[in-house]
Design a protein around this motif. Structure first.
Motif, PDB file in Angstrom:
ATOM      1  N   GLY A 212       0.804  -1.214   0.000  1.00 56.37           N
ATOM      2  CA  GLY A 212       0.000   0.000   0.000  1.00 56.37           C
ATOM      3  C   GLY A 212       0.834   1.259   0.000  1.00 56.37           C
ATOM      4  N   ALA A 213       0.226   2.333   0.521  1.00 50.99           N
ATOM      5  CA  ALA A 213       0.866   3.650   0.503  1.00 50.99           C
ATOM      6  C   ALA A 213       2.151   3.695   1.326  1.00 50.99           C
ATOM      7  CB  ALA A 213      -0.117   4.694   1.018  1.00 50.99           C
ATOM      8  N   LEU A 214       2.289   2.787   2.288  1.00 51.76           N
ATOM      9  CA  LEU A 214       3.491   2.793   3.127  1.00 51.76           C
ATOM     10  C   LEU A 214       4.681   2.146   2.427  1.00 51.76           C
ATOM     11  CD1 LEU A 214       1.915   1.878   6.588  1.00 51.76           C
ATOM     12  CD2 LEU A 214       2.598   4.138   5.765  1.00 51.76           C
ATOM     13  N   GLY A 215       4.432   1.473   1.307  1.00 46.85           N
ATOM     14  CA  GLY A 215       5.521   0.877   0.543  1.00 46.85           C
ATOM     15  C   GLY A 215       6.094  -0.391   1.132  1.00 46.85           C
ATOM     16  N   VAL A 216       5.328  -1.069   2.009  1.00 45.24           N
ATOM     17  CA  VAL A 216       5.793  -2.298   2.645  1.00 45.24           C
ATOM     18  C   VAL A 216       4.786  -3.409   2.358  1.00 45.24           C
ATOM     19  CG1 VAL A 216       6.445  -3.407   4.823  1.00 45.24           C
ATOM     20  CG2 VAL A 216       6.869  -0.956   4.490  1.00 45.24           C
ATOM     21  N   PRO A 217       5.223  -4.596   1.920  1.00 47.79           N
ATOM     22  CA  PRO A 217       4.294  -5.695   1.672  1.00 47.79           C
ATOM     23  C   PRO A 217       3.479  -6.038   2.919  1.00 47.79           C
ATOM     24  CG  PRO A 217       6.447  -6.197   0.758  1.00 47.79           C
ATOM     25  CD  PRO A 217       6.620  -4.953   1.585  1.00 47.79           C
ATOM     26  N   VAL A 218       2.192  -6.242   2.722  1.00 48.95           N
ATOM     27  CA  VAL A 218       1.282  -6.561   3.822  1.00 48.95           C
ATOM     28  C   VAL A 218       0.734  -7.964   3.599  1.00 48.95           C
ATOM     29  CG1 VAL A 218      -0.853  -5.936   5.014  1.00 48.95           C
ATOM     30  CG2 VAL A 218       0.662  -4.136   4.114  1.00 48.95           C
ATOM     31  N   TYR A 219       0.769  -8.772   4.653  1.00 47.21           N
ATOM     32  CA  TYR A 219       0.313 -10.154   4.557  1.00 47.21           C
ATOM     33  C   TYR A 219      -1.060 -10.322   5.201  1.00 47.21           C
ATOM     34  CZ  TYR A 219       4.760 -11.476   2.628  1.00 47.21           C
ATOM     35  OH  TYR A 219       5.838 -11.590   1.781  1.00 47.21           O
ATOM     36  N   ALA A 220      -1.790 -11.303   4.710  1.00 46.34           N
ATOM     37  CA  ALA A 220      -3.145 -11.552   5.200  1.00 46.34           C
ATOM     38  C   ALA A 220      -3.138 -11.784   6.702  1.00 46.34           C
ATOM     39  CB  ALA A 220      -3.747 -12.764   4.481  1.00 46.34           C
ATOM     40  N   GLY A 221      -4.181 -11.292   7.358  1.00 50.79           N
ATOM     41  CA  GLY A 221      -4.310 -11.513   8.789  1.00 50.79           C
ATOM     42  C   GLY A 221      -4.526 -12.985   9.086  1.00 50.79           C
ATOM     43  N   ILE A 222      -4.065 -13.412  10.248  1.00 48.89           N
ATOM     44  CA  ILE A 222      -4.295 -14.780  10.712  1.00 48.89           C
ATOM     45  C   ILE A 222      -4.965 -14.720  12.075  1.00 48.89           C
ATOM     46  CG2 ILE A 222      -2.388 -15.780   9.401  1.00 48.89           C
ATOM     47  CD1 ILE A 222      -0.698 -15.786  11.929  1.00 48.89           C
ATOM     48  N   GLY A 223      -5.645 -15.786  12.460  1.00 45.84           N
ATOM     49  CA  GLY A 223      -6.345 -15.818  13.732  1.00 45.84           C
ATOM     50  C   GLY A 223      -5.423 -15.606  14.911  1.00 45.84           C
ATOM     51  N   ASP A 224      -5.928 -14.940  15.953  1.00 46.54           N
ATOM     52  CA  ASP A 224      -5.059 -14.616  17.083  1.00 46.54           C
ATOM     53  C   ASP A 224      -4.646 -15.850  17.877  1.00 46.54           C
ATOM     54  OD1 ASP A 224      -7.556 -15.058  18.189  1.00 46.54           O
ATOM     55  OD2 ASP A 224      -7.607 -13.210  19.354  1.00 46.54           O
ATOM     56  N   ASN A 225      -5.461 -16.892  17.884  1.00 45.17           N
ATOM     57  CA  ASN A 225      -5.069 -18.121  18.562  1.00 45.17           C
ATOM     58  C   ASN A 225      -3.875 -18.761  17.857  1.00 45.17           C
ATOM     59  OD1 ASN A 225      -6.380 -21.458  18.701  1.00 45.17           O
ATOM     60  ND2 ASN A 225      -5.109 -20.471  20.227  1.00 45.17           N
ATOM     61  N   GLN A 226      -3.945 -18.849  16.551  1.00 48.40           N
ATOM     62  CA  GLN A 226      -2.844 -19.427  15.778  1.00 48.40           C
ATOM     63  C   GLN A 226      -1.599 -18.547  15.860  1.00 48.40           C
ATOM     64  OE1 GLN A 226      -5.999 -19.091  14.832  1.00 48.40           O
ATOM     65  NE2 GLN A 226      -6.728 -20.851  13.657  1.00 48.40           N
TER      66      GLN A 226
END
Length: 434
Positions: A212-226
């Motif tokens: 995005g605008a920050l120029g850093v790859p963003v990864y899909a969210g994962i569940g907080d338990n995992q």
């Protein structure tokens, strides 16, 4: 290599900078002060304010560590926020504690129970599909809503510069009506509930959502338990994780799908399964006993004094190993039976003492989780050789740690990471950057 992990919790938003060769090197935690007013049974938060708080933390750490190469996210599962066609929130965030699913549907049956019976899936209030089903039937779904997602999937979407959310199977399963072995939502169950499949967010095909605008790859969210499992174990999967906080939980990884009556089987990031058992009371059981002692002191002296220090001293002085009362710590019921009560049994004139009660409560906390764990073993699950402990219930009570070691029959090591979920999100991103 440095990655940033972001955890959108219920009461706090935590961010860490993780270095693959040195672990967590920086962290930042701010309050999640986004709660909104509503009915007594509603638990709502402001998604725009949450994003603002999260973005501020991300920018602060990126400014300090400009060589961060990726951003991973996690957060409170089960809850949902509705989005419009441009990806803007058109509803509050209905968090996992929202109680609309416990409201009566017909007679003594709740909305969550009704949907469970209708679809054949075990569902509880706060699950995204229960919330959505209730909203559908009460015409509470906003007209402009085209989809919904978890709060961390919304934040990930925004950071990645997207207008539609993509979710990981770990979050998809937390909504309910998800067929784990098939890796998709159950179309037949959705049809029974008259839930449009078009409203369900798509499951991502690749972990990276974009830059995005920050120029850093963003990864899909994962569940907080995992994520917490990854963070607490440092990425290891050959251990048993025990967490004792307000509630308590055990989590164990299996490379193959196992189903038991005592544990919930959840998808694990990048494959495999996490079998999870949760006690609703857990560490709160110990707090209940402390409150009982505190009220007793107040009744006698008129003063309100914390009993925790006194309980710790008593444990040091009296290592009770015999004639321990049997305490069942289901003081808040269970997920399957919320009406179940706790109990204290096998009391006599010799063991009705504060020391015996304290030990009884601690053994009860361990026994409740061990009973869940036995379901995993009976299905052929492999016994891990090490237990990792997390949560203040274990960190602050070495006596409880010893009881868990005895009950489970293996050594317990305390996790070295305090912000386990955020750290796990960073480890997930780091793994895919390598």
């Amino acid at each position: 290599m440095k990655t940033l992990g972001l955890d959108i919790g219920t009461t706090t938003i935590s961010a860490v900078v993780y270095q693959s060769t040195g672990g967590v090197i920086a962290s930042r935690t701010v309050k999640n002060d986004s709660f909104l007013p509503g009915e007594s049974w509603e638990k709502l938060q402001d998604p725009a304010l949450i994003y603002e708080r999260a973005l501020e933390s991300v920018k602060t750490l990126l400014q300090k560590y400009p060589d961060i190469s990726a951003i991973g996210l996690t957060g409170q599962m089960h809850g949902i926020v509705y989005l419009d066609q441009e990806g803007n929130p058109v509803s509050p965030l209905y968090i996992w504690q929202d109680g609309r699913g416990d409201l009566p549907y017909h007679g003594s049956e709740s909305w969550a129970e009704h949907l469970s019976h209708l679809t054949g899936y075990a569902l509880a209030t706060g699950y995204g599909m229960v919330t959505h089903y209730y909203n559908l039937r009460h015409k509470l779904v906003p007209e402009r809503a085209v989809t919904f997602c978890t709060i961390h999937d919304y934040v990930a979407m925004k950071l990645a510069g997207r207008t539609t959310p993509l979710i990981d199977p770990t979050d998809a399963a937390s909504f309910g009506l998800y067929d784990g072995p098939k890796g998709c939502f159950d179309r037949e169950a959705l049809n029974k509930a008259e839930i449009e499949e078009a409203m369900i967010p798509s499951i991502m095909e690749t972990p990276c959502l974009g830059t995005g605008a920050l120029g850093v790859p963003v990864y899909a969210g994962i569940g907080d338990n995992q994520a917490s499992f990854l963070g607490a174990t440092g990425g290891r999967t050959d251990v048993l994780l025990v967490n004792v906080g307000t509630g308590s939980q055990i989590s164990v990884y299996s490379p193959t799908y196992l189903q038991t009556d005592t544990l919930e089987t959840r998808p694990f990031p990048d494959g495999g399964w996490l079998l999870v058992g949760a006690s609703l009371c857990g560490g709160r059981s110990y707090a209940l006993l402390e409150n009982f002692f505190q009220e007793t002191v107040k009744m006698v002296t008129g003063e309100a004094v914390s009993a925790y220090d006194g309980m710790s001293r008593l444990l040091e002085q009296q290592a009770v190993t015999e004639d321990i009362p049997t305490v069942t710590t289901t003081f808040q019921g269970t997920r399957k039976n919320p009406h179940l009560k706790g109990s204290i049994e096998n009391l006599d004139i010799h063991n009705f003492t504060p020391a015996h009660l304290i030990h009884g409560f601690m053994h009860g906390m361990a026994d409740e989780l061990f009973a869940m764990y036995q379901g995993y073993l009976t299905k052929g699950g492999l016994s891990p050789t090490v237990m990792i402990g997390s949560g203040n219930g274990l960190r602050k009570n070495p006596h409880l740690c010893r009881i868990f070691e005895t009950t489970f029959g293996c050594p317990l090591l305390l996790s070295q990471n305090n912000e386990e979920a955020a750290c796990g999100a960073a480890i997930y991103a780091s793994k895919h950057q390598a």
